[in-house]
Design a protein around this motif. Structure first.
Motif, PDB file in Angstrom:
ATOM      1  N   GLY A  48       0.809  -1.226   0.000  1.00 27.19           N
ATOM      2  CA  GLY A  48       0.000   0.000   0.000  1.00 27.19           C
ATOM      3  C   GLY A  48       0.835   1.266   0.000  1.00 27.19           C
ATOM      4  N   THR A  49       0.303   2.303   0.586  1.00 30.24           N
ATOM      5  CA  THR A  49       1.026   3.566   0.715  1.00 30.24           C
ATOM      6  C   THR A  49       2.009   3.446   1.870  1.00 30.24           C
ATOM      7  N   PRO A  50       3.282   3.544   1.586  1.00 29.18           N
ATOM      8  CA  PRO A  50       4.265   3.342   2.659  1.00 29.18           C
ATOM      9  C   PRO A  50       4.149   4.422   3.720  1.00 29.18           C
ATOM     10  N   ARG A  51       4.348   4.015   4.945  1.00 32.77           N
ATOM     11  CA  ARG A  51       4.439   4.972   6.047  1.00 32.77           C
ATOM     12  C   ARG A  51       5.676   5.830   5.841  1.00 32.77           C
ATOM     13  N   LYS A  52       5.608   7.048   6.286  1.00 34.46           N
ATOM     14  CA  LYS A  52       6.777   7.915   6.205  1.00 34.46           C
ATOM     15  C   LYS A  52       7.518   7.850   7.537  1.00 34.46           C
ATOM     16  N   SER A  53       8.808   7.966   7.454  1.00 35.96           N
ATOM     17  CA  SER A  53       9.538   8.083   8.715  1.00 35.96           C
ATOM     18  C   SER A  53      10.252   9.426   8.743  1.00 35.96           C
ATOM     19  N   VAL A  54       9.952  10.185   9.773  1.00 35.77           N
ATOM     20  CA  VAL A  54      10.533  11.518   9.889  1.00 35.77           C
ATOM     21  C   VAL A  54      11.408  11.566  11.138  1.00 35.77           C
ATOM     22  N   ALA A  55      12.422  12.410  11.073  1.00 38.35           N
ATOM     23  CA  ALA A  55      13.379  12.490  12.169  1.00 38.35           C
ATOM     24  C   ALA A  55      13.251  13.824  12.886  1.00 38.35           C
ATOM     25  N   LEU A  56      13.524  13.803  14.176  1.00 37.24           N
ATOM     26  CA  LEU A  56      13.536  15.035  14.968  1.00 37.24           C
ATOM     27  C   LEU A  56      14.941  15.238  15.511  1.00 37.24           C
ATOM     28  N   ALA A  61       2.993  12.571  14.430  1.00 35.66           N
ATOM     29  CA  ALA A  61       3.482  11.670  13.394  1.00 35.66           C
ATOM     30  C   ALA A  61       2.723  10.345  13.444  1.00 35.66           C
ATOM     31  N   PHE A  62       2.570   9.804  14.640  1.00 32.76           N
ATOM     32  CA  PHE A  62       1.924   8.505  14.768  1.00 32.76           C
ATOM     33  C   PHE A  62       0.453   8.579  14.413  1.00 32.76           C
ATOM     34  N   ALA A  63      -0.155   9.715  14.705  1.00 33.34           N
ATOM     35  CA  ALA A  63      -1.572   9.863  14.370  1.00 33.34           C
ATOM     36  C   ALA A  63      -1.787   9.661  12.878  1.00 33.34           C
ATOM     37  N   GLY A  64      -0.807  10.026  12.069  1.00 30.03           N
ATOM     38  CA  GLY A  64      -0.931   9.831  10.636  1.00 30.03           C
ATOM     39  C   GLY A  64      -0.311   8.528  10.155  1.00 30.03           C
ATOM     40  N   GLY A  65      -0.017   7.640  11.083  1.00 27.71           N
ATOM     41  CA  GLY A  65       0.545   6.350  10.703  1.00 27.71           C
ATOM     42  C   GLY A  65       2.024   6.398  10.392  1.00 27.71           C
ATOM     43  N   ASN A  66       2.666   7.482  10.730  1.00 25.07           N
ATOM     44  CA  ASN A  66       4.092   7.590  10.449  1.00 25.07           C
ATOM     45  C   ASN A  66       4.882   7.396  11.736  1.00 25.07           C
ATOM     46  N   SER A  67       6.189   7.367  11.600  1.00 23.39           N
ATOM     47  CA  SER A  67       6.966   7.182  12.815  1.00 23.39           C
ATOM     48  C   SER A  67       8.024   8.260  12.937  1.00 23.39           C
ATOM     49  N   LEU A  68       8.301   8.616  14.168  1.00 24.71           N
ATOM     50  CA  LEU A  68       9.291   9.644  14.448  1.00 24.71           C
ATOM     51  C   LEU A  68      10.557   8.962  14.926  1.00 24.71           C
ATOM     52  N   VAL A  69      11.624   9.122  14.189  1.00 28.13           N
ATOM     53  CA  VAL A  69      12.864   8.489  14.608  1.00 28.13           C
ATOM     54  C   VAL A  69      13.824   9.548  15.113  1.00 28.13           C
TER      55      VAL A  69
END
Lengths: 351, 351
Positions: free
Chosen positions: A69-77, A108-116
């Motif tokens: 499907g649509t891949p989750r995005k991973s964003v960094a802080l 980030a998680f609310a949109g299905g993404n992860s914060l690394v």
DNA sequence: CTTCACGCCCAAATCGTTTTGGGTTACGGT
DNA sequence: ACCGTAACCCAAAACGATTTGGGCGTGAAG
């Protein structure tokens, strides 16, 4: 079925959708539909599938979902690092950064993404390696080189507070430092302050520069003299203490102190106490950034709450928009609020 | 080929291994082998494949790699939250936590894993949803409920510093607080201190309890009186200042101060200055945890460096072992070091 | 009796990569 | 001519999920 359940639970191998399908006696298509409320599935079948999935402890494989499907995005802080700007990170308490981190993670998680949380990396190669979809940099330094490195490999960057060296770059969110500074000064004026001094953190962070500029134009607009006292970035409490003592012992001492960094207020209060001045009866004190120091001191300090939770969430939203290719042209300004406390309220009737 | 390159670069779609294969005129097998140094590939072919891959900006799809091979693990780091233990997080500076975070991130990424920063979650359901493979909790509270929630859904937890309420749980790494406390006391004794007072942070964190216990047994072993002064967790600098003033004005004032929390030392130095005591000539000062406050104050403070970088890395390694099913039976103790500085060194000849 | 619709379910294709198990060529030795 | 053997390359299977495009009964409408 009970046997299968026990087998699956015992073996270390992961439970796949296939296992669930076999255990429930249906096809994997039906399992997928039942679990995701997609196709048309008989209510009774749906229930049975859900039950067996739960019993087997089935968890969909993220990699497989992402692949299809649509891949989750991973964003960094990236928070300010000790090696980058040693002293400035101390101007603001731990509270602020941890709240930003939590807010970013939540958004980030609310949109299905992860914060690394990335390790400190140097080259574009290393960054590209990590496969990040976007990065948030908190309190960038002037002309922050990390922005160039990341954007050059196609990784969008959003900063919290602008980069003072790139006034035209719109990809940031910030607290409305100017407005809250003015509001705080108006509040002090209303409380009767005649001579308001600014203990200013000698920093190039946008937030510090903006505070000073707002103070100066407010003084000009209100026909007051400007009393800016620069405070060095080391030994925060002590430096503020010394600066305050010098002011109180000088000619025409102030009757209100605007302590721009959180930890300054400790030193200010102590200096006042030593000179026999009661807060707020004899002198008013307010802080530029709220935190546990301001909250817990005696008396508690009126301070600006820059709303780190909203800053973090707004930054994530802007970043996700940039990742999706939406054109972002305007920075976002998050209104700060002012937490009124004992240190600046003389009259109990005042709001 | 040039045409293909331009096409791929222009379109927003991701470049896949198939695109590279077609552009280079080989099969996807060969591309994979060439890029990963796997099978036998002609040197010239390998070079050509690598070139076209670079030209197209090819990046392997993480999801596909994870699906096929050994999936990367994602582990979470939880720092002390403002709502959980408000005051205690302030005992230690921002430096410490950010260094731990960086170290964890570095160690995790070195093994091909990623460190995520989770939002504050409550239920086991929410945690399970996140698909974490392991969690590191920094400075757990006593009987920390998060440990139970996570372990109950099969997510292994490693803590940095033990949970004071679970003495038998071996899944933690810690600084050797006892040893470094003793070393610091020995150092003060060697420097001529006769009456060493402990400014003790009134906390239930394992680190604080251990510091106090080590101090007391050292005093007993050295035939000294114990001078423990509890300092409240609010207004750190000010509380330490008050405590020190009281001690200096009391009968038999100390000639050395062990300031267990980083920010205490600011208050201690100020109290000494006001009472006309020179540091280190008249009174010695050491800190329990190093950080920028100790490093930058005047004089600089001798302090214990708990080696957050090694703590973080060790925690990640233990966690990855637990994830792999390796039995962990012993906690890990990371030796602290002592940063000797002006505040406790009278004789330039001393080490 | 045929046709159509509907409810319920499934086989197979698909995502992008790695890996297995050959296949092809060229060349040297008998 | 035949075999063996490197050297080099490739087709296809596999990973685990989602989604497409039907299939099969059953009951009602024509």
């Amino acid at each position: 079925m009970d046997y299968r359940v026990r087998m699956a639970a015992r073996s270390g191998a992961r439970v796949t959708i296939k296992d669930v399908a076999e255990a429930a006696g249906v096809s994997i298509t039906t399992v997928s539909h039942a679990l995701n409320d997609k196709g048309e599935v008989n209510a009774e079948t749906r229930r049975r599938v859900r039950e067996t999935a739960a019993a087997l402890g089935y968890r969909p494989n993220r990699a497989a979902q992402d692949l299809r499907g649509t891949p989750r995005k991973s964003v960094a802080l990236i928070l300010p690092r000790t090696d980058g700007s040693p002293a400035e990170a101390e101007l603001i308490g731990l509270d602020y950064y941890l709240e930003i981190a939590s807010a970013c993670a939540g958004a980030a998680f609310a949109g299905g993404n992860s914060l690394v949380f990335p390790p400190p990396l140097e080259t574009a190669e290393e960054w590209a390696q990590m496969g990040l979809d976007g990065v948030i940099i908190c309190d960038p330094s002037e002309e922050d080189p990390r922005i160039d490195v990341l954007e050059s490999v196609g990784v969008p960057v959003v900063t919290i507070e602008p980069d003072a060296g790139r006034p035209d770059r719109p990809f940031y969110v910030r607290a409305d430092t100017t407005a809250s500074t003015v509001a705080l000064l108006d509040h002090l004026k209303a409380a009767g302050a005649r001579r308001i001094v600014l203990l200013w953190a000698e920093s190039t962070w946008a937030w510090a520069l903006e505070t000073r500029a707002a103070y100066e134009s407010w003084c000009w607009a209100n026909g007051r003299g400007r009393l800016v006292t620069p405070v060095p970035l080391v030994a925060l409490e002590l430096s503020a203490y010394r600066a305050t003592i010098a002011l109180l012992d000088g000619e025409a001492p102030p009757d209100a102190v605007f302590a721009s960094a959180e930890r300054y207020s400790t030193g200010v209060l102590q200096a006042c106490r030593e000179r026999g001045l009661r807060v707020p009866e004899d002198i008013l004190v307010v802080g530029g950034v709220d935190g546990s120091t301001a909250r817990l001191s005696e008396p508690a300090i009126t301070a600006v709450d820059p709303r780190p939770t909203r800053l973090g969430a707004a930054a994530i939203h802007m970043l996700l928009e940039r990742i999706q290719g939406v054109a972002v042209t305007e920075p976002i300004t998050v209104p700060s609020t002012i937490n009124l406390r004992a240190s600046s309220t003389r009259d109990p009737a005042e709001p």
